[in-house]
Design an enzyme around this catalytic site. Structure first.
Site, mmCIF file in Angstrom:
data_model
loop_
_atom_site.group_PDB
_atom_site.id
_atom_site.type_symbol
_atom_site.label_atom_id
_atom_site.label_comp_id
_atom_site.label_asym_id
_atom_site.label_seq_id
_atom_site.Cartn_x
_atom_site.Cartn_y
_atom_site.Cartn_z
ATOM 1 N N ARG A 294 93.288 -1.779 6.094
ATOM 2 C CA ARG A 294 93.165 -0.324 5.978
ATOM 3 C C ARG A 294 93.037 0.097 4.515
ATOM 4 O O ARG A 294 92.371 1.068 4.204
ATOM 5 C CB ARG A 294 94.326 0.365 6.698
ATOM 6 C CG ARG A 294 94.220 0.152 8.203
ATOM 7 C CD ARG A 294 95.366 0.787 8.984
ATOM 8 N NE ARG A 294 95.312 0.398 10.380
ATOM 9 C CZ ARG A 294 96.243 0.695 11.276
ATOM 10 N NH1 ARG A 294 97.302 1.382 10.907
ATOM 11 N NH2 ARG A 294 96.114 0.294 12.526
ATOM 12 N N SER B 208 94.049 -9.245 8.429
ATOM 13 C CA SER B 208 94.290 -9.106 6.992
ATOM 14 C C SER B 208 95.734 -9.382 6.585
ATOM 15 O O SER B 208 95.979 -10.048 5.576
ATOM 16 C CB SER B 208 93.865 -7.711 6.541
ATOM 17 O OG SER B 208 94.555 -6.713 7.273
ATOM 18 N N CYS C 238 83.374 0.927 15.167
ATOM 19 C CA CYS C 238 84.544 1.796 15.248
ATOM 20 C C CYS C 238 84.282 3.018 14.403
ATOM 21 O O CYS C 238 83.419 2.998 13.532
ATOM 22 C CB CYS C 238 85.798 1.076 14.770
ATOM 23 S SG CYS C 238 87.298 1.931 15.325
ATOM 24 N N GLU D 118 93.221 -5.799 30.391
ATOM 25 C CA GLU D 118 92.219 -5.265 29.454
ATOM 26 C C GLU D 118 91.000 -6.182 29.384
ATOM 27 O O GLU D 118 89.851 -5.723 29.389
ATOM 28 C CB GLU D 118 92.823 -5.126 28.051
ATOM 29 C CG GLU D 118 93.693 -3.906 27.844
ATOM 30 C CD GLU D 118 92.858 -2.631 27.599
ATOM 31 O OE1 GLU D 118 91.621 -2.671 27.752
ATOM 32 O OE2 GLU D 118 93.450 -1.603 27.275
ATOM 33 N N CYS E 215 90.186 6.431 15.558
ATOM 34 C CA CYS E 215 89.051 5.685 16.102
ATOM 35 C C CYS E 215 88.290 6.505 17.152
ATOM 36 O O CYS E 215 87.490 5.957 17.905
ATOM 37 C CB CYS E 215 89.532 4.370 16.700
ATOM 38 S SG CYS E 215 90.505 3.390 15.541
ATOM 39 N N TYR F 26 89.343 -14.456 7.215
ATOM 40 C CA TYR F 26 88.995 -14.349 5.794
ATOM 41 C C TYR F 26 89.121 -15.710 5.110
ATOM 42 O O TYR F 26 88.676 -15.885 3.988
ATOM 43 C CB TYR F 26 89.906 -13.317 5.108
ATOM 44 C CG TYR F 26 89.878 -11.969 5.809
ATOM 45 C CD1 TYR F 26 88.831 -11.086 5.601
ATOM 46 C CD2 TYR F 26 90.884 -11.611 6.718
ATOM 47 C CE1 TYR F 26 88.788 -9.872 6.274
ATOM 48 C CE2 TYR F 26 90.851 -10.397 7.387
ATOM 49 C CZ TYR F 26 89.797 -9.538 7.171
ATOM 50 O OH TYR F 26 89.756 -8.341 7.847
ATOM 51 N N LYS G 129 93.624 -9.768 19.192
ATOM 52 C CA LYS G 129 93.856 -9.426 17.798
ATOM 53 C C LYS G 129 95.196 -8.720 17.663
ATOM 54 O O LYS G 129 95.455 -7.799 18.438
ATOM 55 C CB LYS G 129 92.715 -8.514 17.348
ATOM 56 C CG LYS G 129 92.860 -7.946 15.979
ATOM 57 C CD LYS G 129 91.740 -6.991 15.715
ATOM 58 C CE LYS G 129 92.053 -6.282 14.424
ATOM 59 N NZ LYS G 129 91.126 -5.218 14.157
ATOM 60 N N CYS H 49 86.916 4.643 12.763
ATOM 61 C CA CYS H 49 88.028 4.972 11.857
ATOM 62 C C CYS H 49 87.668 4.892 10.378
ATOM 63 O O CYS H 49 88.246 5.603 9.570
ATOM 64 C CB CYS H 49 89.261 4.133 12.164
ATOM 65 S SG CYS H 49 89.025 2.374 11.957
ATOM 66 N N LYS I 146 93.601 -5.514 21.676
ATOM 67 C CA LYS I 146 93.911 -5.195 20.282
ATOM 68 C C LYS I 146 95.222 -4.434 20.245
ATOM 69 O O LYS I 146 95.355 -3.368 20.849
ATOM 70 C CB LYS I 146 92.783 -4.352 19.698
ATOM 71 C CG LYS I 146 93.009 -3.959 18.262
ATOM 72 C CD LYS I 146 91.805 -3.241 17.698
ATOM 73 C CE LYS I 146 92.064 -2.791 16.282
ATOM 74 N NZ LYS I 146 90.908 -2.061 15.745
ATOM 75 N N ARG J 178 98.179 4.700 15.893
ATOM 76 C CA ARG J 178 97.164 4.329 16.877
ATOM 77 C C ARG J 178 97.771 3.888 18.220
ATOM 78 O O ARG J 178 97.110 3.282 19.036
ATOM 79 C CB ARG J 178 96.316 3.173 16.332
ATOM 80 C CG ARG J 178 95.613 3.459 15.025
ATOM 81 C CD ARG J 178 94.320 2.677 14.939
ATOM 82 N NE ARG J 178 93.853 2.420 13.595
ATOM 83 C CZ ARG J 178 93.308 3.324 12.786
ATOM 84 N NH1 ARG J 178 93.174 4.572 13.174
ATOM 85 N NH2 ARG J 178 92.899 2.977 11.591
HETATM 86 C C1 PBG Z 1 88.877 -0.906 13.027
HETATM 87 C C2 PBG Z 1 89.439 -2.243 12.753
HETATM 88 C C3 PBG Z 1 90.680 -2.590 12.170
HETATM 89 C C4 PBG Z 1 90.644 -3.977 11.997
HETATM 90 C C5 PBG Z 1 89.438 -4.427 12.487
HETATM 91 N N1 PBG Z 1 88.713 -3.343 12.967
HETATM 92 C C6 PBG Z 1 91.803 -1.774 11.706
HETATM 93 C C7 PBG Z 1 92.603 -0.955 12.609
HETATM 94 O O1 PBG Z 1 92.459 -0.959 13.832
HETATM 95 O O2 PBG Z 1 93.404 -0.203 12.040
HETATM 96 C C8 PBG Z 1 91.724 -4.821 11.360
HETATM 97 C C9 PBG Z 1 91.266 -6.104 10.741
HETATM 98 C C10 PBG Z 1 92.231 -6.739 9.820
HETATM 99 O O3 PBG Z 1 93.387 -6.308 9.647
HETATM 100 O O4 PBG Z 1 91.837 -7.764 9.222
HETATM 101 N N2 PBG Z 1 89.445 -0.193 14.050
#
Ligand code: PBG
Length: 326
Positions: free
Chosen positions: A206, A275, A121, A234, A131, A314, A249, A123, A196, A218
């Site tokens: 982030r 996260s 990515c 998708e 992104c 995690y 996700k 970002c 996603k 986004r």
């Molecule tokens: C990058 C990306 C993100 C996450 C994984 N790859 C953040 C986003 O899209 O803002 C999030 C992973 C997480 O929250 O653990 N684009």
């Protein structure tokens, strides 16, 4: 005398042996994928405040960490990079001297059997935090594809086994596949973040990766949390473009989506226990309000039950330790 119930589901719950025999879903270390945040420098292990137990590692330190992940029987790691500089086009994302590329090479060199997945990515690498390429406040789809293909190649050259695009641009799987094949990386697999959502659960990530968008949001590229038919679309589109695996996700608020995608496709499905989901469990556990071990294992099991073959989490190392305690 009243009739006794003939049907007694409780018969099959009478002992741990009985419950074990009829259990429908199993969680194994081989289902899990452990994420790492990487920084440049040496001997760095910097805890992330909003993700207790997670640190940003320099390449030398992540190689040691990868050894402990493999020793636990976890088959794969997922690498995210935090660069020293950022620009409008995310140039450091394809720099062979950046942390992700060096870590992929170092881990494959030391632990060839551990699968290295690289998050693809822009970002974390763009100064605006989006992104893709930005023009007049818009995120440009087609102009971004060439850049993504470029970054994918840099990951493949470093030795990544699996490339995981998380940008949500349309057509990127095809663009990446063509670029990889053109340079003979025909065996490098693609795990697409096909589904996603534009989710509030990415907040702590982030922070950890310094990748929050500097303007706007986004929602013009990540999915609307209200949609599930679109998730199937998708996933099917990405498989049509030769994605080897697809991902849903976040995980917990989207178990129904994982089920819907599982039923629509015939490739492995991953889900990302993100996260914010992790941080909530950690915070409640630190307060003594929940039993962390039982909550985590129940959540991970529910992701398997929903149809996920693999779970990025995690919690992976703790979960394996708990599974091994029986
Ligand atoms: C990058 C990306 C993100 C996450 C994984 N790859 C953040 C986003 O899209 O803002 C999030 C992973 C997480 O929250 O653990 N684009």
């Amino acid at each position: 005398m009243t009739d006794l119930p003939h049907q007694r589901p409780r018969r099959l719950r009478s002992s741990e042996t009985m419950r074990g025999m009829v259990r429908e879903t199993h969680l194994n270390p081989s289902d899990l994928i452990y994420p790492f945040f990487l920084v440049n420098g040496k001997d760095v292990a910097e805890p992330v405040d909003s993700l207790p137990g997670v640190s940003r590692f320099s390449v030398d330190r992540v190689v040691q960490e990868a050894g402990s992940v493999q020793a636990l029987g976890i088959p794969a790691v997922l690498l995210f990079g935090i660069p020293d500089y950022k620009d409008a086009r995310g140039t450091p994302a394809s720099d062979s001297e950046e942390a992700v590329q060096r870590a992929a090479a170092a881990i494959k060199d030391r632990y060839p059997d551990l699968l290295v997945i690289t998050d693809l990515c822009l970002c974390e690498y763009t100064d605006h935090g989006h992104c893709g390429i930005v023009k007049d406040g818009k995120i440009l789809n087609d102009d971004t594809l060439d850049l993504l293909a470029e970054v994918a190649l840099s990951h493949a050259r470093a030795g990544a086994d699996i490339i995981a695009p998380s940008d949500m641009m349309d057509g990127r799987v095809a663009a990446i596949r063509s670029a990889l094949d053109h340079e003979n990386f025909t065996d490098t697999a693609i795990m697409s973040y096909a589904v996603k959502y534009a989710s509030a659960f990415y907040g702590p990530f982030r922070d950890a990766a310094g990748s929050a968008p500097q303007f706007g949001c986004r929602r013009s590229y990540q999915m609307d949390p209200a949609n599930v038919r679109e998730a199937q679309r998708e996933a099917l589109l990405d498989i049509g473009e030769a994605a080897d695996m697809v991902m849903v996700k976040p995980a917990l608020s989207y178990l129904d989506v994982t089920r819907a995608v599982r039923e629509a496709v015939n490739v492995p499905v991953a889900t990302y226990n993100v996260s914010g989901e992790y941080a909530m469990v950690k915070a409640a556990a630190a307060k003594g309000w929940i039993d962390e071990r039982r909550v985590v294992l129940e959540q991970l099991l529910s992701m398997k039950r929903a149809g996920a073959d693999m779970i990025i989490t995690y919690h992976a190392k703790d979960a394996v330790a708990w599974l091994n305690q029986g």
